[in-house]
Scaffold this active site. Structure first.
Site: not given
Length: 253
Positions: A1, A21-22, A109, A113
Site C-alpha cells: 500500500l 520510528d513512529i 491485532y 488497531k
C-alpha cells in the site's frame, strides 16, 4: 500500500521505518514539525496477526500508541491525518459492518488497531481513519502470492470457506485516498466491492483450492467470521474480480 501511495502522491516526503520510528514520540514530533506537511498518511503497521499474539507490547506500540504520536504532531501544526485501520476491529458476529458500528476486536491485532483509532480521535480533530480489508498488491506479501506459490508446490491447497470479507486492491485504495482527504473528518470503510470467502477468493485464480473450516485450520489468533465493511460515505470502488484481473496483468500471472 505504501508503494502505491507513493505513486499517487509523487511529491510527498516519503519516510520508511529506517527514517522514522513512529513509536518514538520525540522523533515523530521532531520530524513532522520540521517538515510541516499539510497532509500526513500513515501506512505503517505491524500486520502479522499471529505475530501480534506473541509480541503484544510491540503490537500496541506500533498499531496503537504510534498513530497517537503522529496525531499529536499533526494537531500541533494543523495537518490532516489519514490512517489505515482494519476490518479486524469487529468480532464477526454480524454479516456486515457500517462505519458507525461499535468495534469489538477478538484478537490482539484488532485490539491494537482499535487503540490506534482511539488515540487519533482523542488527540486530533482533522483525521480520516480508513478501515480496510484483505489487501493485495504488487509490492510485498499478500494472500494471492501465497496461494499461487502453494498451488504450485502442493497437489491440493486447503483454504477456509467460513470467513467472509472484501478483497481490496492497493492500487484502487491508494487512488481513493486523494478523494477521502477532501471529505469531512471521520471513519471510512474503503474496500473493493463484492463479498467472498477466502476459499472463493483463492478459487478465482488457482484451480486446486479445497474448502475447509476454520476448525480444520487452527491458528493462535481468532479471526472474525464476517468482516464485511460497508461503505456509506463515498462512491463505491469496482468489484474485486475486476481489480484482481488488473493485478494479474501487472504481475503477468
Amino acid at each position: 500500500l505504501g508503494s502505491d501511495l507513493c505513486k499517487v502522491f509523487p511529491e510527498a516526503v516519503k519516510l520508511t521505518h529506517r527514517d522514522l520510528d513512529i513509536t518514538n514520540r520525540a522523533q515523530v514530533l521532531e520530524s513532522i514539525l520540521k517538515i510541516k506537511p499539510d497532509l500526513v498518511i500513515n501506512a505503517a503497521a505491524y500486520t502479522d496477526v499471529e505475530g501480534c499474539e506473541d509480541k503484544q507490547e510491540l503490537a500496541f506500540q506500533v498499531n496503537g500508541y504510534g498513530p497517537g504520536n503522529i496525531a499529536e504532531a499533526c494537531n500541533k501544526i494543523g495537518a490532516t491525518l489519514v490512517h489505515f485501520s482494519t476490518d479486524y476491529v469487529f468480532d464477526g458476529s454480524r454479516t456486515e459492518y457500517l462505519e458507525s458500528d461499535a468495534p469489538n476486536p477478538i484478537n490482539v491485532y484488532g485490539q491494537s488497531k482499535l487503540l490506534g483509532e482511539q488515540e487519533i480521535i482523542e488527540k486530533l480533530g482533522n483525521y480520516r481513519i480508513v478501515r480496510i480489508s484483505w489487501l493485495f498488491g504488487t509490492h510485498g506479501k499478500n494472500f494471492v502470492e501465497t496461494m499461487l506459490k502453494l498451488s504450485g508446490d502442493m497437489e491440493k491447497v486447503k483454504v477456509v470457506n467460513d470467513q467472509f470479507g472484501k478483497p481490496t486492491y492497493t492500487v484502487d485504495l491508494a487512488h481513493k485516498i486523494s478523494e477521502i482527504v477532501v471529505h469531512e473528518a471521520g471513519i471510512y470503510h474503503i474496500t473493493n466491492e463484492g463479498v467472498c470467502s477466502w476459499y472463493e477468493f483463492a478459487s478465482s485464480f488457482i484451480s486446486n483450492a479445497v474448502p475447509c473450516t476454520s476448525e480444520e485450520f487452527p491458528r493462535k489468533a481468532k479471526r472474525p467470521k464476517y468482516s464485511v465493511l460497508v461503505n456509506t460515505k463515498t462512491q463505491p470502488m469496482r468489484h474485486w474480480k475486476e481489480a484482481l484481473n488488473d493485478y494479474r496483468k501487472e504481475r503477468n500471472i
